[in-house]
Structures are given as structure tokens and as C-alpha cells.
Design an enzyme around this catalytic site. Structure first.
Site, PDB file in Angstrom:
ATOM      1  N   ASN A  86      -0.994   3.064  -1.748  1.00 56.02           N
ATOM      2  CA  ASN A  86      -0.543   2.799  -0.544  1.00 56.02           C
ATOM      3  C   ASN A  86      -1.709   1.225  -0.451  1.00 56.02           C
ATOM      4  O   ASN A  86      -2.794   1.329  -1.133  1.00 56.02           O
ATOM      5  CB  ASN A  86      -0.345   3.180   0.556  1.00 56.02           C
ATOM      6  CG  ASN A  86       0.724   2.167   1.324  1.00 56.02           C
ATOM      7  OD1 ASN A  86       0.406   1.372   2.546  1.00 56.02           O
ATOM      8  ND2 ASN A  86       1.755   2.337   0.976  1.00 56.02           N
ATOM      9  N   ARG A  87      -2.310   0.625   0.832  1.00 58.33           N
ATOM     10  CA  ARG A  87      -2.598  -0.089   0.743  1.00 58.33           C
ATOM     11  C   ARG A  87      -4.198   0.403   0.855  1.00 58.33           C
ATOM     12  O   ARG A  87      -4.969   0.964   2.744  1.00 58.33           O
ATOM     13  CB  ARG A  87      -2.183  -1.522   2.039  1.00 58.33           C
ATOM     14  CG  ARG A  87      -0.806  -2.094   1.208  1.00 58.33           C
ATOM     15  CD  ARG A  87      -0.605  -2.943   2.467  1.00 58.33           C
ATOM     16  NE  ARG A  87       0.737  -3.437   1.956  1.00 58.33           N
ATOM     17  CZ  ARG A  87       2.250  -2.373   1.307  1.00 58.33           C
ATOM     18  NH1 ARG A  87       2.491  -1.100   1.370  1.00 58.33           N
ATOM     19  NH2 ARG A  87       3.078  -3.111   0.643  1.00 58.33           N
ATOM     20  N   HIS A 112      -1.859   0.306  -4.064  1.00 51.06           N
ATOM     21  CA  HIS A 112      -1.432   1.430  -4.855  1.00 51.06           C
ATOM     22  C   HIS A 112      -2.610   1.015  -6.161  1.00 51.06           C
ATOM     23  O   HIS A 112      -2.382   1.155  -6.966  1.00 51.06           O
ATOM     24  CB  HIS A 112      -0.689   1.137  -5.468  1.00 51.06           C
ATOM     25  CG  HIS A 112       0.591   1.712  -5.010  1.00 51.06           C
ATOM     26  ND1 HIS A 112       0.700   2.594  -3.851  1.00 51.06           N
ATOM     27  CD2 HIS A 112       1.825   1.324  -4.775  1.00 51.06           C
ATOM     28  CE1 HIS A 112       1.715   2.660  -3.075  1.00 51.06           C
ATOM     29  NE2 HIS A 112       2.143   2.459  -3.777  1.00 51.06           N
ATOM     30  N   HIS A 187       5.265   7.697  -7.373  1.00 53.96           N
ATOM     31  CA  HIS A 187       5.786   7.004  -6.995  1.00 53.96           C
ATOM     32  C   HIS A 187       7.224   6.842  -7.773  1.00 53.96           C
ATOM     33  O   HIS A 187       7.780   5.571  -7.801  1.00 53.96           O
ATOM     34  CB  HIS A 187       5.288   5.677  -7.079  1.00 53.96           C
ATOM     35  CG  HIS A 187       5.710   4.743  -6.134  1.00 53.96           C
ATOM     36  ND1 HIS A 187       6.709   4.036  -4.990  1.00 53.96           N
ATOM     37  CD2 HIS A 187       5.068   3.341  -5.083  1.00 53.96           C
ATOM     38  CE1 HIS A 187       7.335   3.477  -4.586  1.00 53.96           C
ATOM     39  NE2 HIS A 187       5.945   2.726  -4.250  1.00 53.96           N
ATOM     40  N   TYR A 189      11.062   6.304  -8.116  1.00 52.87           N
ATOM     41  CA  TYR A 189      12.615   6.303  -6.948  1.00 52.87           C
ATOM     42  C   TYR A 189      13.332   7.131  -7.388  1.00 52.87           C
ATOM     43  O   TYR A 189      13.782   7.114  -8.838  1.00 52.87           O
ATOM     44  CB  TYR A 189      12.560   4.684  -7.002  1.00 52.87           C
ATOM     45  CG  TYR A 189      11.445   4.037  -7.017  1.00 52.87           C
ATOM     46  CD1 TYR A 189      10.872   3.584  -6.980  1.00 52.87           C
ATOM     47  CD2 TYR A 189      12.089   2.911  -5.793  1.00 52.87           C
ATOM     48  CE1 TYR A 189       9.241   2.834  -7.208  1.00 52.87           C
ATOM     49  CE2 TYR A 189      10.766   1.655  -4.999  1.00 52.87           C
ATOM     50  CZ  TYR A 189      10.354   1.684  -5.963  1.00 52.87           C
ATOM     51  OH  TYR A 189       8.808   0.488  -5.820  1.00 52.87           O
ATOM     52  N   ASP A 259       8.891   1.767   5.460  1.00 60.02           N
ATOM     53  CA  ASP A 259       7.945   1.623   4.729  1.00 60.02           C
ATOM     54  C   ASP A 259       6.746   2.349   4.947  1.00 60.02           C
ATOM     55  O   ASP A 259       5.432   1.374   5.978  1.00 60.02           O
ATOM     56  CB  ASP A 259       7.721   0.055   4.379  1.00 60.02           C
ATOM     57  CG  ASP A 259       6.636  -0.110   3.077  1.00 60.02           C
ATOM     58  OD1 ASP A 259       6.893   0.927   2.638  1.00 60.02           O
ATOM     59  OD2 ASP A 259       6.686  -1.345   2.688  1.00 60.02           O
ATOM     60  N   GLN A 298       4.302   8.471   2.429  1.00 62.37           N
ATOM     61  CA  GLN A 298       5.242   6.848   2.991  1.00 62.37           C
ATOM     62  C   GLN A 298       6.678   7.549   2.302  1.00 62.37           C
ATOM     63  O   GLN A 298       7.052   7.448   1.083  1.00 62.37           O
ATOM     64  CB  GLN A 298       4.412   6.141   1.327  1.00 62.37           C
ATOM     65  CG  GLN A 298       5.164   4.553   2.178  1.00 62.37           C
ATOM     66  CD  GLN A 298       3.720   3.989   3.121  1.00 62.37           C
ATOM     67  OE1 GLN A 298       3.131   4.536   3.703  1.00 62.37           O
ATOM     68  NE2 GLN A 298       4.300   2.844   3.649  1.00 62.37           N
ATOM     69  N   GLU A 326       5.904   9.196  -1.542  1.00 62.89           N
ATOM     70  CA  GLU A 326       5.002   9.462  -1.378  1.00 62.89           C
ATOM     71  C   GLU A 326       4.214  10.145  -0.482  1.00 62.89           C
ATOM     72  O   GLU A 326       3.241   9.642  -0.453  1.00 62.89           O
ATOM     73  CB  GLU A 326       4.683   7.587  -1.523  1.00 62.89           C
ATOM     74  CG  GLU A 326       5.429   7.282  -3.087  1.00 62.89           C
ATOM     75  CD  GLU A 326       5.596   5.639  -1.951  1.00 62.89           C
ATOM     76  OE1 GLU A 326       4.208   4.506  -2.493  1.00 62.89           O
ATOM     77  OE2 GLU A 326       6.105   4.988  -1.764  1.00 62.89           O
TER      78      GLU A 326
HETATM   79  C1  BGC Z   1       4.806   0.683  -0.251  1.00 63.58           C
HETATM   80  C2  BGC Z   1       5.321  -0.490  -0.156  1.00 63.58           C
HETATM   81  C3  BGC Z   1       5.539  -1.201  -1.641  1.00 63.58           C
HETATM   82  C4  BGC Z   1       6.309  -0.146  -2.688  1.00 63.58           C
HETATM   83  C5  BGC Z   1       6.019  -0.508  -4.038  1.00 63.58           C
HETATM   84  C6  BGC Z   1       5.071   1.519  -1.619  1.00 63.58           C
HETATM   85  O1  BGC Z   1       4.490   2.222  -1.181  1.00 63.58           O
HETATM   86  O2  BGC Z   1       4.447   1.187   0.591  1.00 63.58           O
HETATM   87  O3  BGC Z   1       5.598  -1.167   0.263  1.00 63.58           O
HETATM   88  O4  BGC Z   1       6.512  -2.520  -1.437  1.00 63.58           O
HETATM   89  O5  BGC Z   1       5.021   0.840  -2.546  1.00 63.58           O
HETATM   90  O6  BGC Z   1       5.066  -0.897  -4.361  1.00 63.58           O
END
Ligand code: BGC
Length: 361
Positions: A86-87, A112, A187, A189, A259, A298, A326
């Protein structure tokens, strides 16, 4: 589903070659019922095949059938994420009085692990097989200064499948030379009706999270730990993901849906894990149940998928066609002293475990 006696198997096949000339392999491991394919590119979960209530097996994980699409298009489908999931706000943090800058790759922030994170590296693979489990250990050595992060980080991530349909992920890292920050995750999906089958609005979610971390317009936590009670973020009782996703709530507007980092409830059990979430797709009946040692997760409802490319089954992935869950320490922790620390110092060991158990109901 109880334990069963299918044969544990694993095979390795070539998957492609990077522009730099590195060979990428795909490892496919199975317990006779659940079959998982993983790439050495990004230690990536490429396919997860599980039976539905009637025994019909489908791939429930979003991905591609070729390496160039992973390199050019992938929004981290199945990737192992590092060094920091994440950020990080503006890609900046300070540790022991030193300033560090991670390359910006998401608005004005680092996401990431920066522009070339662990998801875009070729990992070294070693097969793991016993009477009980089968899988792969992926190793990657990240040099001091990689994507701006201090210290040389030795990372090992082991993915194993057991006979009870649990995929277990064990993360392990140590740092040499300098202290650093680490937050590893995966990550993957999922769409439990099958990848490419449409919206996950009807999936039912139960989430063990009494609170979450609200974000600003750039999806950076404000620092607040907000209770979910009385909001569309309360999944304490199993609730369809789509039920409140279009409610008039400022956090759902910012995220274009869910999100958000959820703060998991309760303590870990004797095994070091806590129940985090269960997802259930009522039509075909597949479930995935997540346990983790991490304090947060997340929950991302696939909001930024926009239909511009096709995945492994030649179907476009549109907004809300999958979810990611996540497990992690909280986003931007290096800039929030009130969040659990992500600092790793030489001599310490970072460990983290998450399990995904596949079933039907
Ligand atoms: C983030 C999203 C992002 C996604 C794919 C997630 O972990 O929080 O904002 O778009 O990852 O990159």
C-alpha cells in the site's frame, strides 16, 4: 470440507523470458482438489482452481496467460508485494533522523513499493514438499537503496497448500547494514464465481474488524482509527459487498467503493493467527476464509479495473469484477507513530503468516 487423501503434486514449466533475458517459470501444485499456479515473476499467484458446491472446478483468481501482459498491464494480480504494501505519503519517510524517498507511482504517493517493486522481480524458487503440504519458497535479495529503501533485505516467502484446501503464506525477512521499514503482502484478486464472470456485488463478506483507517483524497490514512459501527464499513454480520457500496458515504466516494485498511479485531490464537474474513459466493457456493498474524487488511473491491484489457479467460475485467484482501500493517505507517510499527532493524526477523482456506457452503 474435511481432510482428504488426494495426491500432492507439483510441476514446473517455462512461462516466458523477460526483456532482460531472465527465464520465468510457472509452478503448479495441487492436492487433487485445489490447484494453484505460481510464477517466479513477482512470486505471483497466476491461477487458483477450486471446486464449487456441485464439484465444478474453475479458476477464481484474476491473471494473464503470458508474461508480457503481466509486465505491461497487471494491477498486481496475484503479486507478492514489497518492500511496502500500500501507500507511503509522497513516497517519503524519516527513520532514525534519515530522510528516504521512494519513487512516486500513484498520484503524488508511492504504492506497493514504488515503480519497480517486488511484483516486477524474478524470484528464486525452491520446491517444498512433505507428506502434508506442497508448494514453493520464493527468495529475493533486495539491495541497499532498492526503490529508495535502506538496508539490504533478504526476503523469503513460502506458499504451501495442504490436504484441507488451505493455502498458507509465510513471509520472512531480515535486513543488513541499516534499519528499514517492511510491509509484505499478496495482492491476489478473487471472483469466487470464476475470474471474468462479472461483478462481485453479490459476494457476502464477514469481516472481523471493529474499526478502519479513513483516508484522504489520495487514499493516505488521515491517522484516525474510526469505528465501523453504523457505517457501510461494518461487515460484522455477513453482508453482500454490493449492498451499501453505492451509499452516500464520503469514504466510499474517495475510494470509488471499498479500498480501505481494516483494523482486525481480537488477539491472535495459539497458532499466531486470527480470523480476518470470510467471503461467500451464494450461487456456486465457493467460500474463502482468511486468517492472519497481521493487524490489518486492505479490502479492495476492484474499483480501478476499467475494462481496458482482457485476462486469462479472454474476458475484460471491469470495475467491481473482483476483490482483493491484502493482509498487512497499516498503509503509510512510517508516517503515523500511532500505527503499529513497520520498522525492521538488523538482528531482528520480520515474520508474517496468512492463510486462505477454500471451501463451499
Ligand atoms: C490499493 C488500490 C489499488 C490496488 C491496485 C490496492 O492495494 O489500495 O488503491 O488500486 O491496490 O493497485
Amino acid at each position: 470440507m474435511g481432510s482428504h487423501h488426494g495426491r500432492l503434486s507439483i510441476r514446473k514449466d517455462p512461462f516466458g523470458t523477460t526483456p532482460e533475458g531472465d527465464e520465468v517459470d510457472v509452478y503448479t501444485f495441487s492436492n487433487g482438489r485445489v490447484t494453484i499456479s505460481m510464477l517466479t515473476w513477482g512470486a505471483t499467484i497466476q491461477r487458483v482452481e477450486t471446486p464449487d458446491r456441485r464439484g465444478k472446478t474453475k479458476n477464481i483468481s484474476l491473471g494473464f496467460d503470458n508474461l508480457p501482459d503481466y509486465a505491461a498491464l497487471s494491477p498486481y494480480f496475484g503479486s507478492t508485494i514489497g518492500r511496502y504494501g500500500n501507500r507511503i505519503a509522497k513516497g517519503r519517510f524519516t527513520l532514525d533522523g534519515q530522510n528516504y524517498q521512494i519513487p512516486i507511482n500513484n498520484g503524488e504517493n508511492a504504492l506497493h513499493g514504488g515503480t519497480i517493486g517486488f511484483d516486477k522481480k524474478v524470484w528464486k524458487a525452491t520446491v517444498v514438499q512433505t507428506d502434508e503440504i506442497v508448494g514453493v519458497t520464493f527468495g529475493y535479495l533486495s539491495p541497499d537503496g532498492d526503490m529508495g529503501f535502506p538496508g539490504e533485505l533478504t526476503t523469503k516467502v513460502t506458499y504451501t497448500l495442504d490436504r484441507d484446501d488451505t493455502l498458507r503464506i509465510d513471509y520472512h525477512a531480515t535486513v543488513a547494514g541499516k534499519p528499514t521499514v517492511v510491509n509484505l503482502t499478496n495482492h491476489v484478486y478473487f471472483n469466487l464465481a470464476g475470474e471474468g464472470s462479472g461483478s462481485i456485488d453479490g459476494h457476502v463478506l464477514q469481516l472481523n474488524a471493529p474499526s478502519y483507517t479513513p483516508v484522504d483524497a489520495g487514499l493516505i490514512p488521515t491517522g484516525e482509527i474510526a469505528p465501523v459501527a453504523g457505517t457501510p464499513f461494518d461487515f460484522g454480520k455477513p453482508t453482500a459487498i454490493g449492498k451499501r457500496i453505492r451509499d452516500d458515504h464520503p469514504q466510499l466516494v474517495i475510494g470509488r467503493g471499498y479500498d480501505h485498511n481494516f483494523v482486525l479485531g481480537g488477539d491472535v490464537d495459539d497458532d499466531g493467527l486470527r480470523f480476518a474474513a470470510r467471503f461467500w459466493e451464494p450461487e456456486d457456493g465457493r467460500t474463502v476464509t482468511v486468517h492472519t498474524s497481521e493487524p490489518g487488511a486492505q479490502f479492495y473491491s476492484g474499483n480501478f479495473l476499467d475494462g481496458t484489457f482482457q485476462g486469462i479467460g479472454d474476458k475484460s475485467y471491469r470495475q467491481g469484477d473482483a476483490f482483493a484482501f491484502e493482509t498487512q500493517h497499516f498503509p503509510d505507517s512510517p508516517n503515523h507513530p500511532n500505527f503499529p510499527s513497520t520498522v525492521l532493524r538488523p538482528g531482528q526477523t520480520y515474520t508474517s503468516t496468512t492463510t486462505y482456506t477454500f471451501g463451499t457452503k
